[in-house]
Scaffold this motif. Structure first.
Motif, PDB file in Angstrom:
ATOM      1  N   GLU A   1       0.855  -1.184   0.000  1.00 50.66           N
ATOM      2  CA  GLU A   1       0.000   0.000   0.000  1.00 50.66           C
ATOM      3  C   GLU A   1       0.894   1.238   0.000  1.00 50.66           C
ATOM      4  N   VAL A   2       0.685   2.088  -0.963  1.00 52.69           N
ATOM      5  CA  VAL A   2       1.476   3.312  -1.087  1.00 52.69           C
ATOM      6  C   VAL A   2       0.524   4.490  -0.950  1.00 52.69           C
ATOM      7  N   CYS A   3       0.840   5.381   0.004  1.00 51.83           N
ATOM      8  CA  CYS A   3      -0.060   6.499   0.293  1.00 51.83           C
ATOM      9  C   CYS A   3       0.664   7.820   0.074  1.00 51.83           C
ATOM     10  N   ASP A   4       0.297   8.524  -0.945  1.00 48.41           N
ATOM     11  CA  ASP A   4       0.760   9.892  -1.209  1.00 48.41           C
ATOM     12  C   ASP A   4       2.279  10.028  -1.119  1.00 48.41           C
ATOM     13  N   LEU A   5       2.953   9.177  -1.877  1.00 46.83           N
ATOM     14  CA  LEU A   5       4.421   9.143  -1.863  1.00 46.83           C
ATOM     15  C   LEU A   5       5.005  10.298  -2.682  1.00 46.83           C
TER      16      LEU A   5
ATOM     17  N   GLU B   1       3.610   7.394   2.879  1.00 42.30           N
ATOM     18  CA  GLU B   1       3.776   6.135   3.603  1.00 42.30           C
ATOM     19  C   GLU B   1       3.705   4.946   2.670  1.00 42.30           C
ATOM     20  N   ILE B   2       4.509   3.934   2.999  1.00 44.42           N
ATOM     21  CA  ILE B   2       4.477   2.677   2.243  1.00 44.42           C
ATOM     22  C   ILE B   2       4.336   1.549   3.258  1.00 44.42           C
ATOM     23  N   PHE B   3       3.396   0.661   3.009  1.00 45.21           N
ATOM     24  CA  PHE B   3       3.228  -0.523   3.851  1.00 45.21           C
ATOM     25  C   PHE B   3       3.417  -1.762   2.983  1.00 45.21           C
ATOM     26  N   ILE B   4       4.196  -2.704   3.467  1.00 45.70           N
ATOM     27  CA  ILE B   4       4.299  -3.984   2.777  1.00 45.70           C
ATOM     28  C   ILE B   4       3.932  -5.068   3.780  1.00 45.70           C
ATOM     29  N   ASN B   5       2.921  -5.820   3.440  1.00 42.52           N
ATOM     30  CA  ASN B   5       2.367  -6.827   4.336  1.00 42.52           C
ATOM     31  C   ASN B   5       2.150  -6.247   5.735  1.00 42.52           C
ATOM     32  N   ALA B   6       1.515  -5.095   5.752  1.00 41.15           N
ATOM     33  CA  ALA B   6       1.106  -4.391   6.973  1.00 41.15           C
ATOM     34  C   ALA B   6       2.272  -3.802   7.776  1.00 41.15           C
ATOM     35  N   GLN B   7       3.493  -3.948   7.275  1.00 41.73           N
ATOM     36  CA  GLN B   7       4.629  -3.331   7.958  1.00 41.73           C
ATOM     37  C   GLN B   7       4.939  -1.985   7.302  1.00 41.73           C
ATOM     38  N   GLU B   8       5.141  -0.963   8.126  1.00 39.48           N
ATOM     39  CA  GLU B   8       5.420   0.350   7.557  1.00 39.48           C
ATOM     40  C   GLU B   8       6.880   0.438   7.129  1.00 39.48           C
ATOM     41  N   ILE B   9       7.088   0.428   5.825  1.00 43.54           N
ATOM     42  CA  ILE B   9       8.433   0.480   5.249  1.00 43.54           C
ATOM     43  C   ILE B   9       9.080   1.844   5.490  1.00 43.54           C
TER      44      ILE B   9
END
Ligand code: ADP
Ligand code: MG
Length: 248
Positions: free
Chosen positions: A10-14, A64-72
């Protein structure tokens, strides 16, 4: 559908700035588990930067970037641990360690990072080499392998960490035409086995066969997003139509 269970990326407003150059200007998207996301767009549109932000080879300026619910994007994240979970294959095929045969290139991370014994890592490395069709080349040094073979070893090396996500940045763009197919075949196989993949590539046959979604980037924003069918046959954005007319 339970979003948290099915969402892998999940990528949010990168956003990404290099000094005063605003390269990524608000990228938001999601990739579900097992999906293949193809990223296309003109040179300089930010495709590599986007991919490199996903495993923090580049630091996001905001978003924000999340990969498998972890905040990268969490500044306290253990980068090495995170990268074990995200394999990357780069543009160009000379990324293997030149002083090691193919099998040792692949064994390196399982031994040093995953703590496998030499014997276990060798067996696993051979399994991965078979998977990319190169078991017979295990003792070959990179300079004895063709570009296509080197890129297949690079894929096996990335898989050796058992990543949940694989990132590919134009993995066939530096190859002679006759070697492109063998690398795409390995990638198609991986996709069909359910690997979540983000692939920067303009190989239309690959995209049409396995991509679940296509992102079209221009000047650091997503100008089109949808299935290959939607994006290629009915793009809404004039910029996208003109770009596609050059590559289709
Ligand atoms: P693409 O992969 O789509 O060709 P990139 O992500 O490589 O695009 O680059 C996007 C833009 O960012 C380009 O204008 C490029 O010049 C600029 N850029 C990339 N890396 C850097 C950097 N390290 N410093 C400054 N500008 C950069
Ligand atoms: Mg690039």
């Amino acid at each position: 559908m339970d979003n948290t269970a099915s969402c892998m990326i999940e990528v949010c407003d990168l956003h990404k700035h290099y000094k005063d150059v605003h390269v990524l200007r608000g990228i938001s998207t999601t990739v579900a588990k097992g999906e293949v996301c193809a990223v296309i767009g003109p040179s300089g549109s930010g495709k590599s930067t986007f991919l490199r932000c996903l495993n923090r080879l580049e630091e996001a300026s905001s978003g924000e970037i999340f990969i498998n619910a972890q905040e990268i994007t969490d500044p306290h994240l253990n980068l090495n641990k995170m990268r074990e979970n995200i394999g990357m294959v780069f543009q160009g095929f000379n990324t293997l360690f030149p002083h090691m045969p193919a099998i040792q290139n692949i064994m390196l991370a399982p031994v040093n990072v995953r703590g496998l014994s030499h014997k276990e890592a060798e067996a696993y490395g051979m399994e991965l080499l078979s998977r990319v069709g190169l078991a017979d080349k295990h003792a070959s040094y990179p300079d004895m392998l063709s570009g296509g073979q080197q890129q297949r070893v690079a894929i096996a090396r990335a898989l050796a960490m058992r990543p949940e996500v694989m990132l590919f940045d134009e993995p066939t763009s530096a190859l002679d035409p006759e070697m492109i197919g063998e690398v795409l075949e390995v990638m198609i196989d991986l996709a069909k086995q359910g690997m979540t993949m983000v692939v920067v590539s303009h190989e239309m046959s690959f995209i049409r066969e396995v991509a679940d979604k296509v992102l079209v980037l221009a000047d650091g924003v997503i100008i089109e997003e949808g299935s290959p069918q939607e994006v290629f046959t009915n793009p809404r954005h004039e910029r996208c139509r003109s770009f596609l007319s050059k590559i289709l």
